[in-house]
Design an enzyme around this catalytic site. Structure first.
Site, mmCIF file in Angstrom:
data_model
loop_
_atom_site.group_PDB
_atom_site.id
_atom_site.type_symbol
_atom_site.label_atom_id
_atom_site.label_comp_id
_atom_site.label_asym_id
_atom_site.label_seq_id
_atom_site.Cartn_x
_atom_site.Cartn_y
_atom_site.Cartn_z
ATOM 1 N N PRO A 2 -6.058 32.993 20.428
ATOM 2 C CA PRO A 2 -6.961 34.122 20.741
ATOM 3 C C PRO A 2 -7.784 33.821 21.991
ATOM 4 O O PRO A 2 -8.380 32.757 22.106
ATOM 5 C CB PRO A 2 -7.860 34.200 19.499
ATOM 6 C CG PRO A 2 -7.126 33.472 18.428
ATOM 7 C CD PRO A 2 -6.308 32.419 19.115
ATOM 8 N N GLU A 3 -7.779 34.750 22.919
ATOM 9 C CA GLU A 3 -8.588 34.628 24.133
ATOM 10 C C GLU A 3 -9.855 35.456 23.951
ATOM 11 O O GLU A 3 -10.024 36.133 22.941
ATOM 12 C CB GLU A 3 -7.783 35.135 25.339
ATOM 13 C CG GLU A 3 -6.539 34.316 25.651
ATOM 14 C CD GLU A 3 -6.857 33.060 26.460
ATOM 15 O OE1 GLU A 3 -8.030 32.900 26.864
ATOM 16 O OE2 GLU A 3 -5.949 32.260 26.678
ATOM 17 N N HIS A 91 -3.156 29.153 3.467
ATOM 18 C CA HIS A 91 -4.076 28.891 4.573
ATOM 19 C C HIS A 91 -5.340 29.742 4.546
ATOM 20 O O HIS A 91 -6.042 29.829 5.541
ATOM 21 C CB HIS A 91 -3.378 29.039 5.936
ATOM 22 C CG HIS A 91 -2.030 28.399 5.996
ATOM 23 N ND1 HIS A 91 -1.849 27.042 5.829
ATOM 24 C CD2 HIS A 91 -0.791 28.921 6.181
ATOM 25 C CE1 HIS A 91 -0.550 26.771 5.925
ATOM 26 N NE2 HIS A 91 0.114 27.881 6.131
ATOM 27 N N ARG A 117 -3.055 26.438 11.393
ATOM 28 C CA ARG A 117 -2.992 25.176 12.152
ATOM 29 C C ARG A 117 -4.309 24.403 12.129
ATOM 30 O O ARG A 117 -4.363 23.272 12.585
ATOM 31 C CB ARG A 117 -2.552 25.470 13.591
ATOM 32 C CG ARG A 117 -1.135 26.047 13.615
ATOM 33 C CD ARG A 117 -0.660 26.318 15.016
ATOM 34 N NE ARG A 117 -0.553 25.099 15.802
ATOM 35 C CZ ARG A 117 -0.212 25.068 17.076
ATOM 36 N NH1 ARG A 117 0.054 26.206 17.710
ATOM 37 N NH2 ARG A 117 -0.132 23.931 17.736
ATOM 38 N N ARG A 166 -16.548 22.106 46.610
ATOM 39 C CA ARG A 166 -15.606 21.715 45.554
ATOM 40 C C ARG A 166 -14.167 21.807 46.059
ATOM 41 O O ARG A 166 -13.762 22.814 46.627
ATOM 42 C CB ARG A 166 -15.760 22.627 44.338
ATOM 43 C CG ARG A 166 -17.119 22.478 43.683
ATOM 44 C CD ARG A 166 -17.000 22.635 42.194
ATOM 45 N NE ARG A 166 -18.302 22.778 41.576
ATOM 46 C CZ ARG A 166 -18.469 22.963 40.273
ATOM 47 N NH1 ARG A 166 -17.412 23.051 39.479
ATOM 48 N NH2 ARG A 166 -19.667 23.071 39.766
#
Ligand SMILES: [Zn+2]
Length: 285
Positions: A2-3, A91, A117, A166
């Site tokens: 999931p983002e 789960h 997981r 940077r």
């Protein structure tokens, strides 16, 4: 995985079911996920009313007067609000039993955390403190919903100032959670394409105008993804990790060797900061 848009979609979907509900009990079917589940989840949370459902980066916070439950979905976690008698599936690790909306004290629904997981986590943040996982995070790329945030706002000027000197690739810079939170590989690739910036350019060499375009692209792409995600709350992961609803609209992510949708040139693919990166060397400079 999931983002940020999926986490925000989850937050918005859960909030109406959780706001104002009292947690009657916490059932933990194991003692750890990625890390041990915080003792406060079973010791302090029961009896507390949920006062807010917030997101910070990809963490969800359930605020109560005693403190906040801090959740992360990890790679494969999901949260669902279900009738209290819903049978368990594999789960299903944690249930928070909620009171009924009428306030009678009877149980109504539960919030169930499933995580095959187990890279997710369920921690505790005392009131008035930032958990150490949240302390060093950069600004949110999207305007927070009424949430006052300390520190700088996300903008082109902010990225420009922070990037001076940077030498890291601009894509690596953009994906650094200390710079800005929640810009994962997909959204970094697509934002850099929209802004016309090659992902391997040193961050310190991108102009102020380039960063203004980039910040606008990040906000626009994430906002769009959240809008699209709003109707497909749980079915968002395709096998390669791209959000299914978004996949048809990707310009570069996962398209190495295919023609650029704008100019037709074959898209380049390379590793940048150990992450697969695809871009158009004609449209992105
Ligand atoms: Zn192109």
């Amino acid at each position: 995985m999931p983002e940020l848009p999926e986490v925000e979609t989850t937050r918005a979907g859960l909030a109406p079911h959780l706001l104002g509900r009292r947690v009657l009990a916490a059932t933990l079917r194991r003692s750890d996920l990625r890390w041990p589940i915080a003792a406060e989840i079973s010791q302090l949370l029961p009896g507390q009313r949920i006062l807010a459902v917030r997101r910070r980066a990809k963490y969800l916070l359930l605020d109560t007067a005693a403190g906040s439950a801090l959740l992360h979905l990890g790679m494969s976690g999901s949260l669902r609000v279900l009738p209290a008698d819903t049978p368990l599936r594999s789960h299903d690790h944690v249930d928070l039993l909620l009171d009924a909306a009428s306030g009678t004290g009877a149980s109504g629904h539960l919030l169930r955390f499933n995580d095959p997981r187990r890279f997710g986590c369920l921690l505790w943040q005392p009131s008035g403190q930032d958990h150490r996982l949240l302390a060093a995070l950069g600004p949110e790329p999207l305007p927070a919903d009424g949430e006052p945030t300390s520190g700088p706002d996300f903008s082109g000027d902010y990225l420009f100032m922070l990037s001076r000197g940077r030498s890291a690739a601009v894509k690596t810079f953009l994906m650094d959670q200390r710079v800005v939170v929640g810009v994962g590989n997909i959204y970094a690739a697509e934002s850099l394409f929209m802004a016309g910036i090659a992902p391997d350019r040193p961050a310190g060499k991108v102009s102020r105008a380039g960063y203004v375009k980039l910040a606008a692209s990040v906000t626009s792409i994430l906002t769009h993804a959240i809008q699209r995600g709003g109707t497909t709350l749980r079915d968002f992961i395709s096998p390669d990790g791209a959000p299914g609803y978004f996949e048809q609209e990707l310009f570069v992510y996962g398209r190495g060797g295919e023609p650029c949708r704008l100019c037709g040139a074959l898209l380049r693919q390379s590793q940048i900061g150990q992450r697969a990166s695809v871009w158009c060397s004609r449209c992105q400079r």
